[in-house]
Design an enzyme around this catalytic site. Structure first.
Site, PDB file in Angstrom:
ATOM      1  N   LYS A   1     -13.171  74.483  78.530  1.00  9.01           N
ATOM      2  CA  LYS A   1     -13.720  73.318  79.237  1.00  9.01           C
ATOM      3  C   LYS A   1     -12.595  72.361  79.658  1.00  9.01           C
ATOM      4  O   LYS A   1     -11.602  72.236  78.968  1.00  9.01           O
ATOM      5  CB  LYS A   1     -14.693  72.570  78.301  1.00  9.01           C
ATOM      6  CG  LYS A   1     -15.209  71.259  78.886  1.00  9.01           C
ATOM      7  CD  LYS A   1     -16.234  70.607  77.974  1.00  9.01           C
ATOM      8  CE  LYS A   1     -16.540  69.189  78.422  1.00  9.01           C
ATOM      9  NZ  LYS A   1     -16.903  69.086  79.866  1.00  9.01           N
ATOM     10  N   HIS A   2     -12.805  71.689  80.800  1.00  7.08           N
ATOM     11  CA  HIS A   2     -11.923  70.583  81.189  1.00  7.08           C
ATOM     12  C   HIS A   2     -12.244  69.402  80.280  1.00  7.08           C
ATOM     13  O   HIS A   2     -13.244  68.706  80.472  1.00  7.08           O
ATOM     14  CB  HIS A   2     -12.238  70.130  82.618  1.00  7.08           C
ATOM     15  CG  HIS A   2     -11.774  71.038  83.708  1.00  7.08           C
ATOM     16  ND1 HIS A   2     -10.466  71.427  83.863  1.00  7.08           N
ATOM     17  CD2 HIS A   2     -12.453  71.618  84.729  1.00  7.08           C
ATOM     18  CE1 HIS A   2     -10.351  72.195  84.932  1.00  7.08           C
ATOM     19  NE2 HIS A   2     -11.544  72.340  85.475  1.00  7.08           N
ATOM     20  N   VAL A   3     -11.437  69.163  79.285  1.00  6.31           N
ATOM     21  CA  VAL A   3     -11.693  68.010  78.411  1.00  6.31           C
ATOM     22  C   VAL A   3     -10.363  67.573  77.810  1.00  6.31           C
ATOM     23  O   VAL A   3      -9.500  68.400  77.507  1.00  6.31           O
ATOM     24  CB  VAL A   3     -12.735  68.368  77.310  1.00  6.31           C
ATOM     25  CG1 VAL A   3     -12.267  69.511  76.421  1.00  6.31           C
ATOM     26  CG2 VAL A   3     -13.091  67.158  76.464  1.00  6.31           C
TER      27      VAL A   3
ATOM     28  N   ARG B   1      -8.807  73.343  79.345  1.00  3.06           N
ATOM     29  CA  ARG B   1      -8.030  73.611  80.553  1.00  3.06           C
ATOM     30  C   ARG B   1      -7.728  72.389  81.414  1.00  3.06           C
ATOM     31  O   ARG B   1      -8.592  71.575  81.719  1.00  3.06           O
ATOM     32  CB  ARG B   1      -8.736  74.673  81.395  1.00  3.06           C
ATOM     33  CG  ARG B   1     -10.104  74.275  81.903  1.00  3.06           C
ATOM     34  CD  ARG B   1     -10.725  75.479  82.606  1.00  3.06           C
ATOM     35  NE  ARG B   1     -11.988  75.150  83.240  1.00  3.06           N
ATOM     36  CZ  ARG B   1     -12.249  75.392  84.521  1.00  3.06           C
ATOM     37  NH1 ARG B   1     -11.337  75.925  85.304  1.00  3.06           N
ATOM     38  NH2 ARG B   1     -13.419  75.103  85.025  1.00  3.06           N
TER      39      ARG B   1
ATOM     40  N   ASP C   1     -14.954  71.407  90.389  1.00  6.16           N
ATOM     41  CA  ASP C   1     -13.630  70.843  90.610  1.00  6.16           C
ATOM     42  C   ASP C   1     -13.681  69.687  91.596  1.00  6.16           C
ATOM     43  O   ASP C   1     -12.679  69.092  91.941  1.00  6.16           O
ATOM     44  CB  ASP C   1     -12.664  71.911  91.129  1.00  6.16           C
ATOM     45  CG  ASP C   1     -11.780  72.422  90.011  1.00  6.16           C
ATOM     46  OD1 ASP C   1     -11.823  71.822  88.925  1.00  6.16           O
ATOM     47  OD2 ASP C   1     -11.059  73.389  90.236  1.00  6.16           O
TER      48      ASP C   1
END
Ligand SMILES: *[C@@H]1O[C@H](CO)[C@@H](O)[C@H](O)[C@H]1NC(C)=O
Ligand SMILES: *[C@@H]1O[C@H](CO)[C@@H](O)[C@H](O)[C@H]1NC(C)=O
Ligand SMILES: *[C@@H]1O[C@H](CO)[C@@H](O)[C@H](O)[C@H]1NC(C)=O
Length: 410
Positions: free
Chosen positions: A192-194, A131, A15
C-alpha cells in the site's frame, strides 16, 4: 472481463493526484469510501480495456539506468577485483565507490550480512511494502504475485478505494492493521501507498518492511509528464466526471525545464513548506512516518534523519530499479523466504511483458535545471543516496559471506 485486468486499471486510477490523502483522516471514514467505491466501480469496468496497454507501459516507466553490478568484477564466475579503476569511481553512490570506501576505512574485512540484516527482527511472516509513488512499485507487485506462487505465500494489496490514505491517525492506523494487514493466517505480503507506520508505537508486531526508491529529480520529472499524458487526463475525466476541469493546452504542453527557469509556481520547491503534496515531491515521507510536524516540511533535515534511522533499523531492503540486479540479489539474500528465485522470475517476467521504452516522449532535463533542483532537494537527494549506499553495502556483504576469499583482495 476478468477482475485481474480491472485491478491494474484501478491501480492506475488511484495514482490520481487528488486521490491522495496526505492529511490525517479521522476515523471512521471507511464506510463512506466503500459506498463511493461501489457506486462507481461499474463505470471503471467498462473503461479498462482501452487502457490496458497504457497501464502496462506505465509499469515499465522507470528508467533503467546502467547498473554497476559488474563494477566489482564479482559477477558470474569472474571473481577478479581489478585495482585499475580504484579512485575512478570513488563516489560512494556507486557500487564500486562503496566498495572502495569500505576498503579504505577498514570496514570491509569485518563486514557481514548479519550486521545489515533486519529480517530476523520481524515478528510476523508478512512483507510490508509501503510503496513510494513513482518508483516503479507496480513492477514489484507483479513480481510479488509470481513469487507468491513459487514460494508459497499470499500476495495481497490494499482494498480498492477512490483515494490513498498515506497519513493516518493512530486509531485509523490500528483499525487499518486489524482489518487489512494482520488478518492473514498464512505467510503473506501486503502492499500500500502509506507513510511508515511504527508498529511499536501501535503496540503491534513488526512485519518485514521493504520499499523502493528512485532518484528524487527523476521522480519529479516523471510526475510532471505523467500528469500531462493524454491518457492520464482522460482517466481523470472518467473518474471525476464533470467535477474535473480539463487542463488548458498551454499547461499540457509545458516543458519542465522552462517551468523551473521561469519560476512557474508549479515548479517551486520551497524549503520547509508544508503544502504542495500533489506532485509527490517528498520521497522521504514514506520512510519518515506519520508525524506531520516532523515529516511534512519539505527537504527538512529532521525528516531526513528520521527517515534514515527507520531505514537502518526497520527496513529489510530498500531497493531501486536503477540497480535492478543488485536489488534483486539483495532481496533474495536477505529475505529468502519470500524472494528466493526473484532474479530469475524477474527476467522471465520481463521477457513475457516485453521491454517497453516508456520515456520516448519525455523531454530530457538540461543540466542547468538539474543544478537548480539539486539545490532545493539536498536532503531528499542525501536520503536517496543513503538508501543506495546501504543497498550496495548489503550486496557487498553478501558476496563476502559467500566467498570469503574476496576479502583477500584488500
Ligand atoms: C543483470 O542481469 C541480467 C540477467 O543475468 C544481465 O543480462 C544483465 O546484463 C545484468 N545487468 C547489469 C547491468 O549487470
Ligand atoms: C483481510 O482483509 C482484507 C482487506 O480488507 C480482505 O480482503 C481479506 O479478505 C481479509 N482476509 C482475511 C483472511 O480475513
Ligand atoms: C528554492 O528554495 C528557496 C527557499 O525556500 C525558494 O526561495 C526558491 O524559490 C526555490 N527555488 C526553486 C526552483 O524551487
Amino acid at each position: 472481463m476478468s477482475l485481474n485486468n480491472d485491478r491494474s486499471y484501478k491501480m492506475k486510477l488511484r495514482d490520481v493526484e487528488n486521490a491522495f490523502k496526505y492529511r490525517r483522516i479521522p476515523y471512521p471514514k471507511r464506510s463512506v469510501e466503500l459506498i463511493a467505491l461501489l457506486a462507481i466501480s461499474c463505470t471503471f469496468f467498462l473503461f479498462m480495456h482501452t487502457n490496458k496497454l497504457n497501464s502496462r507501459l506505465k509499469e515499465m516507466e522507470v528508467k533503467l539506468q546502467p547498473s554497476e553490478f559488474s563494477a566489482l568484477g564479482l559477477t558470474g564466475g569472474n571473481n577478479h577485483i581489478s585495482g585499475h579503476d580504484a579512485g575512478k569511481h570513488d563516489d560512494i553512490n556507486t557500487l564500486h565507490g562503496t566498495y572502495q570506501y569500505l576498503k579504505s576505512t577498514g570496514q570491509l574485512q569485518h563486514l557481514t550480512s548479519s550486521q545489515l540484516n533486519n529480517t530476523p527482527r520481524a515478528q510476523l511472516e508478512t512483507i510490508f511494502f509501503n510503496r513510494v509513488t513513482k518508483t516503479g512499485s507496480e513492477k514489484m507487485m507483479e513480481l510479488l504475485k509470481i513469487l507468491a506462487k513459487r514460494n508459497d505465500f499470499v500476495a495481497r494489496r490494499d482494498a480498492e478505494a477512490l483515494y490513498e490514505v498515506v497519513i493516518m491517525d493512530p486509531v485509523y492506523a490500528k483499525n487499518f492493521l486489524y482489518t487489512d494487514v494482520l488478518n492473514s493466517s498464512r505467510p503473506n505480503s501486503y502492499t500500500k501507498h502509506v507513510a511508515f507506520l511504527d508498529f511499536d508505537a501501535l503496540d503491534e508486531p513488526w512485519p518485514i518492511y521493504i520499499n523502493l526508491v528512485r532518484d528524487p529529480i527523476e521522480r519529479l520529472v516523471s510526475w510532471f509528464y505523467y500528469a500531462r499524458a493524454a491518457w492520464y487526463i482522460a482517466d481523470r475525466y472518467q473518474t471525476f466526471g464533470a467535477a474535473y476541469q480539463m487542463p488548458d493546452i498551454h499547461w499540457v504542453r509545458k516543458d519542465f525545464n522552462r517551468c523551473i527557469n521561469e519560476h512557474d509556481p508549479e515548479c517551486i520547491y520551497e524549503q520547509m513548506e508544508m503544502g504542495n503534496l500533489g506532485d509527490h515531491r517528498r520521497q522521504s515521507l514514506y520512510f519518515c512516518g506519520q508525524e506531520n510536524k516532523v515529516c511534512m516540511p519539505f527537504n527538512s533535515h529532521e525528516a531526513m534523519q528520521r527517515a534514515k534511522q527507520n531505514v537502518e533499523e526497520r527496513y529489510a531492503v530498500v531497493g531501486t530499479w536503477e540497480d535492478t540486479n543488485v536489488t534483486l540479489t539483495v532481496l533474495e539474500g536477505y529475505v529468502p523466504r519470500f524472494f528466493k528465485g526473484a532474479f530469475d522470475e524477474y527476467y522471465a517476467m520481463r521477457r513475457k511483458l516485453g521491454n517497453f521504452n516508456r520515456n520516448a516522449f519525455r523531454p530530457t532535463l538540461n543540466d542547468k535545471t538539474r543544478a537548480i533542483l539539486s539545490q532545493n532537494l539536498t536532503r531528499e537527494i542525501e536520503f536517496y543516496q543513503f538508501c543506495r549506499h546501504r543497498l550496495y553495502k548489503q550486496y557487498i556483504a553478501l558476496k563476502m559471506d559467500r566467498d570469503p576469499a574476496l576479502r583477500e583482495f584488500n
